[in-house]
Design a protein around this motif. Structure first.
Motif, short mmCIF file in Angstrom:
data_model
loop_
_atom_site.label_atom_id
_atom_site.label_comp_id
_atom_site.label_asym_id
_atom_site.label_seq_id
_atom_site.Cartn_x
_atom_site.Cartn_y
_atom_site.Cartn_z
N SER A 1 0.84 -1.20 0.00
CA SER A 1 0.00 0.00 0.00
C SER A 1 0.87 1.25 0.00
O SER A 1 2.09 1.19 -0.14
CB SER A 1 -0.91 0.00 1.23
N LEU B 1 -5.67 -4.36 -6.63
CA LEU B 1 -4.66 -3.35 -6.34
C LEU B 1 -4.74 -2.18 -7.31
O LEU B 1 -4.35 -1.06 -6.97
CB LEU B 1 -3.27 -3.97 -6.38
N ALA C 1 -2.86 -7.95 -0.11
CA ALA C 1 -3.32 -8.77 -1.24
C ALA C 1 -2.46 -10.02 -1.28
O ALA C 1 -1.28 -9.96 -1.63
CB ALA C 1 -3.21 -7.99 -2.55
N TRP D 1 1.94 -9.28 -1.43
CA TRP D 1 2.14 -8.08 -2.24
C TRP D 1 1.54 -8.27 -3.64
O TRP D 1 2.10 -7.86 -4.65
CB TRP D 1 3.61 -7.72 -2.35
N GLY D 2 0.37 -8.91 -3.71
CA GLY D 2 -0.31 -9.11 -4.98
C GLY D 2 0.40 -10.07 -5.91
O GLY D 2 0.09 -10.12 -7.10
#
Length: 374
Positions: free
Chosen positions: A112, A198, A207, A303-304
């Motif tokens: 983020s 995201l 995520a 982190w996605g």
């Protein structure tokens, strides 16, 4: 050696006639450098906390739990959500804030706007390899000036200097959390969904995709934080935005949302699993194919998908892991491994030359954690 003051630490480093193994609470490193152990654990205590200014200053050996307790009493938090490595590495001891900064430990919220640990650093004090005390940055957000040694020290693993004090920006704790959950997605579909989330305007703060959730099934997790009304609106809107990936459930219970993200942060699925563990940083869309190249491996994507915690069979060749990233422009670090070898990804020649120059400038005798970072 466990110095109780900066002056004593500086004297010990000046008088050292061999390599020093720098440690904090001893919880994060399974393979440290050779040399006599120099611990910062006695340099402990919060020296300044101004909740109204969102700033906290603590000595390097201060336990993370002590800092989090002080922040929690004021409704505040460390924004970068530092991981506790003990369950993953089987270590004991007490995590310290100096160890967090030295390793730039950054959890799920890194994806983020708050960024990594180094993005919350306002200032540092450290003793370099010649025994000189160095101060850089400040104690308030508007006072970070001059050469940015503060960010340079974050992630240097004690090879440039021994941290004695850190100043941190802190944030108010969010009053509400909503977690979108979807079971059964394959890796590629899950990463596509996380990237979609995201890229949305709904301010996602976590995520992740676990190949093995608590009940053994794959689970995809998306976190939203804020006020009750805001998280309710955004979570409902994001569910509609992700409808093509199937129905998501929304978890709002504070205890359960906290526990599930702590499991992601600390990589809980691997606590009870044998094998070597590697940490890969890659482009999210490359992540599923990289993981698929390893038969018998298990992954936790954070982190996605940009961060992969990969558990592979013991003894898996390090070069094979690194070759899997060929063309992906990523890097890999081993976290828990039966074999010896370089912990970090080999740097490009230009970067390696820059690193060597910095180490020579800050540690001309080469005594601080020698060999740890190449």
């Amino acid at each position: 050696m466990t110095p109780k003051s900066e002056d004593e630490l500086a004297r010990l480093i000046r008088e050292a006639d061999g390599p020093l193994r720098i440690t904090g609470g001893g919880t994060r490193m399974t393979r440290a450098s050779d040399g006599e152990t120099l611990s910062t654990s006695a340099l402990s205590g919060v020296t300044l906390y101004e909740p109204g200014a969102l700033t906290l200053v603590a000595q390097a050996g201060t336990p993370v739990a002590e800092i989090e307790a002080a922040l929690d009493a004021e409704g505040q938090m460390l924004a970068f959500e530092p991981m506790d490595h003990r369950g993953l590495l089987g270590t004991s001891g007490t995590p310290t804030i100096g160890g967090v900064v030295a390793a730039n430990v950054s959890g799920p919220r890194r994806v983020s706007s708050v960024g990594a640990c180094r993005d919350s650093l306002l200032g540092v004090r450290f003793v370099d390899g010649s025994g000189t005390l160095v101060k850089n940055g400040g104690r308030v957000m508007k006072n970070v000036t001059g050469y940015d040694l503060t960010k340079l020290m974050a992630g240097s693993f004690g090879t440039l200097g021994v941290l004695t004090e850190v100043a941190l920006k802190v944030l108010p704790r969010k009053p509400a959390t909503a977690v979108l959950l979807r079971e059964g997605l394959d890796d590629e579909t899950a990463i596509t969904a996380l990237c979609r989330a995201l890229g949305s305007p709904y301010e996602v703060t976590g995520a992740a995709h676990l190949q093995r959730g608590l009940d053994g099934a794959p689970v995809t997790m998306i976190r939203l934080e804020g006020s009750e009304a805001s998280t309710a609106y955004r979570s409902d809107a994001l569910c509609r935005n992700l409808a093509e990936f199937g129905p998501f459930t929304i978890e709002r219970d504070p205890g359960r949302t906290r526990d599930c993200w702590r499991d992601v942060r600390d990589v809980a699925p691997f606590h009870d699993r044998a094998g070597d563990i590697w940490r890969l940083s890659v482009k999210p869309t490359d992540a599923p194919a990289i993981v698929a190249a390893f038969e018998g491996a298990e992954a936790v994507y954070d982190w996605g998908g940009g961060l992969i915690w990969l558990c592979v069979p013991e003894g898996t060749d390090a070069d094979r892991v690194r070759r899997a990233l060929a063309g992906a422009n990523g890097h890999v670090t081993f976290v828990r491994r039966t074999a010896t070898g370089n912990r970090f990804h080999p740097a490009a020649p230009a970067v390696a030359a820059l690193q060597a120059g910095l180490r020579h400038r800050f540690d001309p005798r080469g005594i601080l954690n020698p060999g740890l970072m190449g």
